[in-house]
Design a protein around this motif. Structure first.
Motif, mmCIF file in Angstrom:
data_model
loop_
_atom_site.group_PDB
_atom_site.id
_atom_site.type_symbol
_atom_site.label_atom_id
_atom_site.label_comp_id
_atom_site.label_asym_id
_atom_site.label_seq_id
_atom_site.Cartn_x
_atom_site.Cartn_y
_atom_site.Cartn_z
ATOM 1 N N UNK B 157 6.489 30.452 41.024
ATOM 2 C CA UNK B 157 5.930 31.499 41.894
ATOM 3 C C UNK B 157 6.214 31.131 43.358
ATOM 4 N N UNK B 158 6.783 32.093 44.091
ATOM 5 C CA UNK B 158 7.134 31.825 45.495
ATOM 6 C C UNK B 158 6.341 32.722 46.436
ATOM 7 N N UNK B 159 6.180 32.276 47.669
ATOM 8 C CA UNK B 159 5.542 33.012 48.756
ATOM 9 C C UNK B 159 6.438 34.194 49.132
ATOM 10 N N UNK B 160 5.972 35.414 49.286
ATOM 11 C CA UNK B 160 4.614 35.940 49.150
ATOM 12 C C UNK B 160 4.470 36.780 47.884
ATOM 13 N N UNK B 161 4.598 36.138 46.743
ATOM 14 C CA UNK B 161 4.610 36.893 45.493
ATOM 15 C C UNK B 161 3.372 36.612 44.652
ATOM 16 N N UNK B 162 3.226 37.409 43.592
ATOM 17 C CA UNK B 162 2.058 37.288 42.726
ATOM 18 C C UNK B 162 2.485 37.352 41.268
ATOM 19 N N UNK B 163 1.612 36.894 40.417
ATOM 20 C CA UNK B 163 1.786 37.091 38.977
ATOM 21 C C UNK B 163 0.439 37.505 38.400
ATOM 22 N N UNK B 164 0.484 38.440 37.454
ATOM 23 C CA UNK B 164 -0.752 38.987 36.886
ATOM 24 C C UNK B 164 -0.783 38.683 35.394
ATOM 25 N N UNK B 165 -1.872 38.052 34.952
ATOM 26 C CA UNK B 165 -2.022 37.705 33.533
ATOM 27 C C UNK B 165 -3.250 38.408 32.969
ATOM 28 N N UNK B 166 -3.159 38.815 31.712
ATOM 29 C CA UNK B 166 -4.331 39.302 31.002
ATOM 30 C C UNK B 166 -4.732 38.228 30.004
ATOM 31 N N UNK B 167 -5.971 37.760 30.111
ATOM 32 C CA UNK B 167 -6.416 36.629 29.296
ATOM 33 C C UNK B 167 -7.704 36.972 28.565
ATOM 34 N N UNK B 168 -7.999 36.240 27.493
ATOM 35 C CA UNK B 168 -9.336 36.313 26.922
ATOM 36 C C UNK B 168 -10.306 35.811 27.979
ATOM 37 N N UNK B 169 -11.390 36.558 28.177
ATOM 38 C CA UNK B 169 -12.336 36.183 29.222
ATOM 39 C C UNK B 169 -12.873 34.780 28.970
ATOM 40 N N UNK B 170 -13.079 34.044 30.070
ATOM 41 C CA UNK B 170 -13.609 32.693 29.945
ATOM 42 C C UNK B 170 -13.169 31.858 31.136
ATOM 43 N N UNK B 171 -13.684 30.642 31.198
ATOM 44 C CA UNK B 171 -13.365 29.774 32.332
ATOM 45 C C UNK B 171 -12.107 28.977 32.034
ATOM 46 N N UNK B 172 -11.185 28.972 32.998
ATOM 47 C CA UNK B 172 -9.986 28.141 32.853
ATOM 48 C C UNK B 172 -10.001 27.077 33.944
ATOM 49 N N UNK B 173 -9.500 25.909 33.596
ATOM 50 C CA UNK B 173 -9.338 24.848 34.581
ATOM 51 C C UNK B 173 -7.941 25.010 35.161
ATOM 52 N N UNK B 174 -7.883 25.533 36.396
ATOM 53 C CA UNK B 174 -6.594 25.901 36.978
ATOM 54 C C UNK B 174 -6.181 24.897 38.045
ATOM 55 N N UNK B 175 -4.884 24.604 38.090
ATOM 56 C CA UNK B 175 -4.359 23.799 39.181
ATOM 57 C C UNK B 175 -2.976 24.323 39.562
ATOM 58 N N UNK B 176 -2.565 23.960 40.759
ATOM 59 C CA UNK B 176 -1.274 24.398 41.290
ATOM 60 C C UNK B 176 -0.442 23.144 41.566
ATOM 61 N N UNK B 177 0.794 23.174 41.078
ATOM 62 C CA UNK B 177 1.685 22.032 41.269
ATOM 63 C C UNK B 177 3.038 22.537 41.761
ATOM 64 N N UNK B 178 3.788 21.684 42.425
ATOM 65 C CA UNK B 178 5.157 22.057 42.798
ATOM 66 C C UNK B 178 5.909 22.454 41.532
ATOM 67 N N UNK B 179 6.773 23.487 41.646
ATOM 68 C CA UNK B 179 7.468 24.011 40.465
ATOM 69 C C UNK B 179 8.149 22.892 39.699
ATOM 70 N N UNK B 180 7.959 22.891 38.385
ATOM 71 C CA UNK B 180 8.594 21.896 37.539
ATOM 72 C C UNK B 180 7.844 20.589 37.440
#
Lengths: 163, 281
Positions: B157-180
């Motif tokens: 994912x690059x600036x200034x873009x977005x991605x949209x996901x549909x998920x089963x509702x619930x809490x996710x442990x999310x983190x952001x890392x450099x691509x790859x």
């Protein structure tokens, strides 16, 4: 223009599920189980009429807004007539107590008891997640359609929180 | 409310109707939120030369405003500016369509220059049990991966873009890392992807300045609703039961048998249907 801190705390708070409903005046006590949808798109309900279902995707007793919807079968071939059969007799002002899984108690007073034809119930209003917090108890009642094996009406009790 | 409904209107029709109605104040109005995601810079926001947000702090979400559809000129100035004539960002023209739901974000480009981006928020209805997770890259940082419980769910994912996901509702442990990679530059943080809600997560700040962070915006009311509550099956308390007025035990027994027969037939139909379904697979 309203402004809020958009930090990681700006999330929808998880809902605290209810675990029991009682109406002392009508000798009603049911345990409550979180449920979603049945395969046909209706609200899923436990077979046993003494176990009620809380619509787990909607509001809960501690939510800041919306209807906490709890429903139970009025009767069952296996288990006979259930406690919610007596809800139709609730008078305005009747006290309803909902206990949550965290042990907190929420008291409500009955506003209205409606017998609504199932073909005309605006379910998006019943399951509304906005507006002031309220409790909606649902079961079946009125006439029975012996051909389809369903009641023709829902009994819908609406109650507002007591301070 | 129930009383004003025509008897012929079904619950399904009502649901379709309410889904078609805009969630905004006047019919056709667009909804605009504004996120300030430029670190260390307090600003004023002018819309069509009018001061709309005074002393706007980084990490703050303003709105939502309901606006008639049209083009709005937004200029972002230093907080002590007297008017919109010398903007730090813009002026930019935002085209708001009827019923559209938007977030304008003041943020840094990948190279670290202040800019503004108008994102369109997906406010389409979700199925019961589902939540929407939108991730937007608005940080001075190269391409990133978004990991949920250490598994990449969004890649490159690059600036200034977005991605949209549909998920089963619930809490996710999310983190952001450099691509790859999987070593977090942001998080991990618990994100409640709530049912019927678009939870929008922004990665903002600057990698170089070591102030990358998450901002969160939520848009609720996108849930669908059960279409009924079939809460009885035996007719034991029916007002039209044969024994309802006479209270005859025999009546009740006959009624019970009738109901039993009806249900038995229904159950066997259901079994046949289930078998047919399996055969289809």
């Amino acid at each position: 223009m309203p402004r809020i801190d958009a930090g990681a705390g700006n999330q929808v708070a998880p809902t605290v599920p209810p675990s029991a409903v009682s109406v002392a005046e009508l000798d009603v006590t049911v345990t409550v189980r979180p449920e979603g949808l049945a395969p046909d798109g209706s609200m899923a309900l436990p077979e046993d009429p003494s176990v009620a279902s809380w619509y787990r995707f909607g509001s809960g007793p501690a939510s800041e807004s919306g209807a906490t919807v709890i429903a139970a079968h009025v009767d069952s071939l296996e288990y006979d007539i259930g406690p919610f059969a007596r809800l139709v007799k609730a008078a305005p002002g009747t006290i309803v107590t909902v206990t949550s899984v965290d042990g907190s108690e929420h008291r409500y007073t009955v506003d209205t008891v409606e017998i609504a034809d199932k073909t005309g119930v605006p379910w998006d209003t019943v399951f509304d997640r906005s507006g002031s917090p309220r409790l909606v108890l649902i079961t079946c009642g009125g006439e029975f359609d012996y051909e389809t094996g369903h009641y023709r009406s829902n009994v819908i009790v609406t109650a507002t929180p007591l301070p | 409310m129930r009383k004003i409904l025509g008897a012929g209107i079904t619950a399904g029709a009502l649901l379709a109707l309410s889904a078609a109605l805009p969630a905004t104040a006047a019919e056709g109005d667009a909804t605009l939120s504004v996120l300030h995601a430029v670190p260390d810079l307090t600003v004023d926001v002018y819309v069509n030369d009018e001061l709309t947000i005074d002393d706007f702090e980084p990490g703050t979400l303003g709105g939502p405003l309901t606006l008639a559809p049209g083009t709005y000129t937004v200029a972002i100035t230093a907080a002590d500016a007297a008017d919109a004539s010398d903007p730090a960002i813009g002026p930019v023209d935002l085209v708001l369509e009827a019923d559209g739901n938007y977030t304008a974000v003041a943020h840094l480009t990948e190279a670290g220059e202040p800019t503004a981006t108008l994102f369109t928020n997906d406010v389409s209805t979700l199925a019961a049990g589902e939540g929407r997770l939108t991730v937007r890259h608005t940080a001075a940082a190269p391409a990133v991966d978004v990991l949920a419980a250490e598994t990449p769910v969004i890649e490159g994912l690059t600036n200034p873009n977005e991605e949209v996901l549909t998920l089963d509702a619930g809490t996710v442990s999310a983190s952001v890392a450099a691509a790859g990679t999987t070593d977090p530059v942001i998080g991990p943080a618990d994100v409640n992807v709530a049912e019927g809600v678009n939870t929008i997560v922004y990665a903002w700040g600057s990698l170089e300045d070591d102030n990358l962070d998450l901002a969160i915006q939520t848009i609720g009311g996108l849930h669908s609703t059960p279409d009924g509550v079939p809460a009885g099956q035996a007719g034991l308390v029916a007002t039209n039961a044969p024994g309802a007025s006479g209270a005859l035990w025999i009546g009740a027994a006959v009624l019970g048998l009738m109901a039993f027969a009806v249900t038995t037939v229904r159950r066997s139909n259901r079994r046949e249907a289930a078998t047919a379904e399996r055969a289809d697979r």
